[in-house]
Design an enzyme around this catalytic site. Structure first.
Site, PDB file in Angstrom:
ATOM      1  CG  HIS A 274      -1.886   1.000   1.394  1.00  0.00           C
ATOM      2  ND1 HIS A 274      -1.616   2.261   1.847  1.00  0.00           N
ATOM      3  CD2 HIS A 274      -3.219   0.977   1.137  1.00  0.00           C
ATOM      4  CE1 HIS A 274      -2.745   2.976   1.858  1.00  0.00           C
ATOM      5  NE2 HIS A 274      -3.726   2.217   1.441  1.00  0.00           N
TER       6      HIS A 274
ATOM      7  CG  ASP B  94       0.553  -2.379   6.173  1.00  0.00           C
ATOM      8  OD1 ASP B  94      -0.421  -2.501   6.960  1.00  0.00           O
ATOM      9  OD2 ASP B  94       0.481  -1.761   5.101  1.00  0.00           O
TER      10      ASP B  94
ATOM     11  CD  GLN C  95      -6.930  -4.401   4.184  1.00  0.00           C
ATOM     12  OE1 GLN C  95      -7.867  -5.076   4.627  1.00  0.00           O
ATOM     13  NE2 GLN C  95      -7.121  -3.194   3.686  1.00  0.00           N
TER      14      GLN C  95
ATOM     15  CE  LYS D 213      -7.282  -0.192   6.206  1.00  0.00           C
ATOM     16  NZ  LYS D 213      -8.068   0.320   5.094  1.00  0.00           N
TER      17      LYS D 213
ATOM     18  CB  CYS E 136      -3.676   3.299  -1.609  1.00  0.00           C
ATOM     19  SG  CYS E 136      -4.913   4.527  -1.301  1.00  0.00           S
TER      20      CYS E 136
HETATM   21  N1  7TS Z   1      -1.848  -0.721   4.682  1.00  0.00           N
HETATM   22  C1  7TS Z   1      -2.754  -1.483   4.055  1.00  0.00           C
HETATM   23  C2  7TS Z   1      -2.406  -2.879   3.692  1.00  0.00           C
HETATM   24  C3  7TS Z   1      -4.021  -0.955   3.795  1.00  0.00           C
HETATM   25  O1  7TS Z   1      -4.920  -1.726   3.177  1.00  0.00           O
HETATM   26  C4  7TS Z   1      -4.316   0.374   4.170  1.00  0.00           C
HETATM   27  C5  7TS Z   1      -5.631   1.007   3.841  1.00  0.00           C
HETATM   28  C6  7TS Z   1      -3.340   1.096   4.845  1.00  0.00           C
HETATM   29  C7  7TS Z   1      -2.110   0.522   5.070  1.00  0.00           C
HETATM   30  C8  7TS Z   1      -3.577   2.482   5.335  1.00  0.00           C
HETATM   31  O2  7TS Z   1      -4.441   2.463   6.404  1.00  0.00           O
HETATM   32  P1  7TS Z   1      -4.947   3.850   7.063  1.00  0.00           P
HETATM   33  O3  7TS Z   1      -5.973   3.400   8.048  1.00  0.00           O
HETATM   34  O4  7TS Z   1      -3.787   4.500   7.682  1.00  0.00           O
HETATM   35  O5  7TS Z   1      -5.537   4.636   5.939  1.00  0.00           O
HETATM   36  N2  7TS Z   1      -6.270   0.439   2.736  1.00  0.00           N
HETATM   37  C9  7TS Z   1      -7.357   0.904   2.069  1.00  0.00           C
HETATM   38  C10 7TS Z   1      -7.946   0.224   1.017  1.00  0.00           C
HETATM   39  O6  7TS Z   1      -7.564  -0.876   0.606  1.00  0.00           O
HETATM   40  N3  7TS Z   1      -8.984   0.925   0.571  1.00  0.00           N
HETATM   41  O7  7TS Z   1      -9.081   2.055   1.293  1.00  0.00           O
HETATM   42  C11 7TS Z   1      -8.068   2.055   2.236  1.00  0.00           C
END
Ligand code: 7TS
Length: 409
Positions: free
Chosen positions: A121, A198, A201, A224, A364
């Site tokens: 990501h 990371d 997910q 999430k 992303c």
């Molecule tokens: N890493 C992964 C694997 C992600 O899927 C996401 C967000 C992030 C980092 C960033 O997370 P945040 O909470 O700091 O924004 N992924 C997604 C997506 O797949 N669609 O919208 C956000």
């Protein structure tokens, strides 16, 4: 809690969108929130709202106890050894930036290497790009196999004695791939590098044991995993966090402030400058209680089953191209796809008219899109409240989409 009855706890799912009962298939972007979390936030604001770590008054003590109690819930949830290892952040992005800005700036020197993969990501790419540029270090990528996996043999070759940081997603938000981060951590450590995971997910969908993974840092986002937006976690091994400098300075994180010199509080508070994300942390604590009541092993098993069913059913649609591992067992609960040459935004728009929410675009993950040789994809992502019936509705709507665009062109 019976997994089949979970949907009843999510008020938002009981509505119609465009004249159809809502089918929410965008949980990888953000999950919905159960009443247990909504009520925890409501209770906090109605009864306990106060700043933490300062007043001696009753509300202040209650708020502090709930905030620090949530930290201990997170510690148990990921099996960290101590609450000092749990830093509250705004999300995964902020957590990864904290590692890059603090640990990275101190430890990475000119000529060193940072290793990530093509499937990351953007939030696990750009902090390392910036660090590499600033320090004159090299950013290296682990290649992907056709099914979207990384090979340990490649990791052994690409991670070298010059590597200082390896940072890899545990589960891909596009391919659903479950990466062997434990094995890669071992390779990283043998070469003297640290391992950053990371977990955006993975933490919502499977049991996490940071001691078993032996990772040095682990990042997650509360929103999430049924929690509120604006709260996340950085786990770090205590001996590493102890030697790291804060990146945000101000109230809450100080011990003593002089005119020209100041000292910091001990862990974890030295990394939590300013009034912390109190309600968010309490909401995350309630989300953890909710997920643990269902059982993370149960959630993981159920989502493999949904993913398997989705792949099987979606594959019957004419012109369907599915990316990532082919079996439900090898992937987390999401399916990324394209429908012939219909643009994914058009697919998502037609599905929305049927009350079905999916995400379309580059997710992303632009380097991954380049690797897949596509500009965009559509993605259906599942969580505990989804059912096979939701997937049946998706498939029916996809058939309709395909027919619609065949008529148009
Ligand atoms: N890493 C992964 C694997 C992600 O899927 C996401 C967000 C992030 C980092 C960033 O997370 P945040 O909470 O700091 O924004 N992924 C997604 C997506 O797949 N669609 O919208 C956000």
């Amino acid at each position: 809690m019976n997994i089949k009855e979970i949907k009843q706890y999510f008020p938002i799912l009981h509505q119609e969108v465009n004249g159809h009962p809502l089918v929410y298939l965008d949980s990888a972007a953000t999950s919905q929130k159960p009443v247990q979390v909504i009520e925890a936030l409501d209770k906090y604001y109605r009864e306990d709202n106060s700043n933490v770590h300062r007043g001696v008054h009753t509300l202040g003590t209650r708020a502090t106890d709930s905030y620090e109690g949530a930290r201990d819930k997170v510690r148990k949830f990921i099996n960290a050894t101590a609450t000092e290892e749990i830093i509250f952040t705004r999300g995964t992005t902020t957590a990864l930036n904290l590692v890059a800005s603090s640990y990275g700036r101190a430890e990475v020197k000119e000529g060193d290497e940072i290793v990530i993969t093509y499937m990351e990501h953007h939030s696990n790419i750009i902090p390392w790009q910036q660090l590499a540029k600033e320090k004159g270090a090299t950013l290296k990528y682990l290649p992907l196999q056709d099914n979207g996996s990384v090979l340990l043999e490649d990791a052994k070759e690409i991670i070298t004695d010059k590597t200082k940081i390896v940072s890899i997603m545990m589960v891909s938000n596009v391919l659903g791939t479950i990466n062997p981060v434990k094995e890669i951590a071992k390779i990283a450590h043998e070469k003297g590098a640290i391992m950053v995971v990371d977990g955006a997910q993975s933490a919502p969908h499977m049991k996490i044991d940071v001691q078993d993974l032996d990772c040095d840092f682990f990042a997650l986002s509360g929103h999430k995993m049924c929690g509120p937006t604006g709260i996340g976690v950085l786990y770090g091994k205590k001996h590493l966090l102890e030697k790291m400098e804060p990146v945000e300075f101000g109230g809450e994180m100080i011990d003593f402030v002089g005119l020209y010199e100041s000292t910091w509080k001990e862990l974890p508070w030295k990394f939590e400058g300013g009034t912390p994300i109190i309600a968010g942390a309490i909401g995350l604590g309630a989300a953890i209680d909710f997920l643990e009541e269902i059982g993370l092993d149960e959630i993981e098993k159920y989502e493999h089953q949904l993913a398997g069913y989705a792949i099987e059913q979606m594959s019957t649609v004419n012109g369907m191209q599915i990316y990532g591992p082919r079996s439900g067992e090898e992937r987390a609960g999401l399916v990324t796809f394209n429908l012939d040459d219909v643009h994914s935004h058009d697919v998502a728009t037609v599905l929305d008219a049927e009350g079905i929410a999916v995400r379309a675009g580059h997710h992303c993950a632009q380097p991954l899109m380049k690797w897949l040789e596509v500009s965009a994809t559509a993605r259906a992502s599942f969580y505990v409240y989804n059912t096979e019936e939701d997937i049946d509705k998706l498939v029916k709507a996809l058939v309709k989409t395909k027919e619609y665009f065949s008529d148009v062109f």
